[in-house]
Motif scaffolding. Structure first.
Motif, PDB file in Angstrom:
ATOM      1  N   LYS A   5       0.759  -1.144   0.062  1.00 61.57           N
ATOM      2  CA  LYS A   5       0.126  -0.056  -0.106  1.00 61.57           C
ATOM      3  C   LYS A   5       0.806   1.447   0.021  1.00 61.57           C
ATOM      4  CE  LYS A   5      -4.373  -1.589   0.954  1.00 61.57           C
ATOM      5  NZ  LYS A   5      -5.257  -1.728  -0.119  1.00 61.57           N
ATOM      6  N   LYS A  51       3.631   3.208  -5.322  1.00 61.54           N
ATOM      7  CA  LYS A  51       2.737   3.722  -6.345  1.00 61.54           C
ATOM      8  C   LYS A  51       3.144   2.744  -7.504  1.00 61.54           C
ATOM      9  CE  LYS A  51       2.356   8.691  -5.702  1.00 61.54           C
ATOM     10  NZ  LYS A  51       2.550   9.940  -6.099  1.00 61.54           N
ATOM     11  N   SER A  62       6.453  -0.971  -9.429  1.00 56.69           N
ATOM     12  CA  SER A  62       6.190  -0.358  -8.136  1.00 56.69           C
ATOM     13  C   SER A  62       7.235   0.580  -7.503  1.00 56.69           C
ATOM     14  CB  SER A  62       5.913  -1.587  -7.082  1.00 56.69           C
ATOM     15  OG  SER A  62       4.737  -2.065  -7.429  1.00 56.69           O
ATOM     16  N   LYS A  95       6.143   5.309  -2.139  1.00 56.56           N
ATOM     17  CA  LYS A  95       5.513   6.659  -2.286  1.00 56.56           C
ATOM     18  C   LYS A  95       6.445   7.829  -2.003  1.00 56.56           C
ATOM     19  CE  LYS A  95       0.834   5.586  -2.073  1.00 56.56           C
ATOM     20  NZ  LYS A  95      -0.474   5.539  -1.152  1.00 56.56           N
ATOM     21  N   GLU A 125       0.188   5.964 -13.761  1.00 52.34           N
ATOM     22  CA  GLU A 125       0.028   5.606 -12.513  1.00 52.34           C
ATOM     23  C   GLU A 125      -1.269   4.888 -12.375  1.00 52.34           C
ATOM     24  OE1 GLU A 125      -0.409   7.028  -7.930  1.00 52.34           O
ATOM     25  OE2 GLU A 125       0.150   8.446  -9.496  1.00 52.34           O
ATOM     26  N   PRO A 155      -4.472   3.777 -11.050  1.00 53.00           N
ATOM     27  CA  PRO A 155      -5.277   4.298  -9.974  1.00 53.00           C
ATOM     28  C   PRO A 155      -5.653   3.265  -8.847  1.00 53.00           C
ATOM     29  CG  PRO A 155      -6.159   4.377 -11.859  1.00 53.00           C
ATOM     30  CD  PRO A 155      -5.065   3.502 -12.401  1.00 53.00           C
ATOM     31  N   GLU A 156      -6.096   3.606  -7.630  1.00 54.52           N
ATOM     32  CA  GLU A 156      -6.199   2.851  -6.374  1.00 54.52           C
ATOM     33  C   GLU A 156      -7.187   1.893  -6.909  1.00 54.52           C
ATOM     34  OE1 GLU A 156      -4.835   2.694  -3.378  1.00 54.52           O
ATOM     35  OE2 GLU A 156      -3.411   4.123  -3.991  1.00 54.52           O
ATOM     36  N   THR A 157      -8.175   2.047  -7.468  1.00 58.39           N
ATOM     37  CA  THR A 157      -9.254   1.149  -7.535  1.00 58.39           C
ATOM     38  C   THR A 157      -9.005  -0.343  -8.703  1.00 58.39           C
ATOM     39  OG1 THR A 157      -9.867   2.468  -9.650  1.00 58.39           O
ATOM     40  CG2 THR A 157     -11.407   2.778  -7.669  1.00 58.39           C
ATOM     41  N   LYS A 210      -6.115  -1.258  -8.535  1.00 61.28           N
ATOM     42  CA  LYS A 210      -4.998  -1.980  -7.744  1.00 61.28           C
ATOM     43  C   LYS A 210      -5.818  -2.840  -6.870  1.00 61.28           C
ATOM     44  CE  LYS A 210      -2.018   1.921  -7.003  1.00 61.28           C
ATOM     45  NZ  LYS A 210      -1.479   2.855  -6.195  1.00 61.28           N
ATOM     46  N   GLU A 211      -6.694  -2.584  -6.168  1.00 57.25           N
ATOM     47  CA  GLU A 211      -7.766  -3.468  -5.388  1.00 57.25           C
ATOM     48  C   GLU A 211      -8.295  -4.556  -5.869  1.00 57.25           C
ATOM     49  OE1 GLU A 211     -10.325  -0.777  -3.565  1.00 57.25           O
ATOM     50  OE2 GLU A 211      -8.738   0.461  -2.865  1.00 57.25           O
TER      51      GLU A 211
END
Length: 65
Positions: free
Chosen positions: A3, A6, A23, A26, A57, A59-61, A63-64
């Motif tokens: 987590k 990035k 990866s 951050k 990059e 997006p967080e969505t 990655k999940e």
């Protein structure tokens, strides 16, 4: 993937294929240099014009999932 990192996708603009994932911590102060160095390395290793490779990059969505 951690987590505290990035994630980036490197894409061949000619084919729209993702050719590499990376990866980067951050808190890294030289993210731009790492990304540009990776882009150059990929161009040389794959015999692709450097201008045909770009990165985005993840997006967080994404990655999940």
């Amino acid at each position: 993937m951690k987590k505290d990192n990035k994630q980036y996708k490197f894409i061949n603009n000619e084919t729209d294929n993702v050719i590499y994932f990376l990866s980067v911590p951050k808190e890294s102060s030289d993210v731009k240099k790492i990304l540009d160095d990776t882009r150059h390395k990929l161009a040389i290793e794959n015999g692709i014009y450097i201008g045909s490779i770009y990165y985005i990059e993840v997006p967080e969505t994404e990655k999940e999932g």
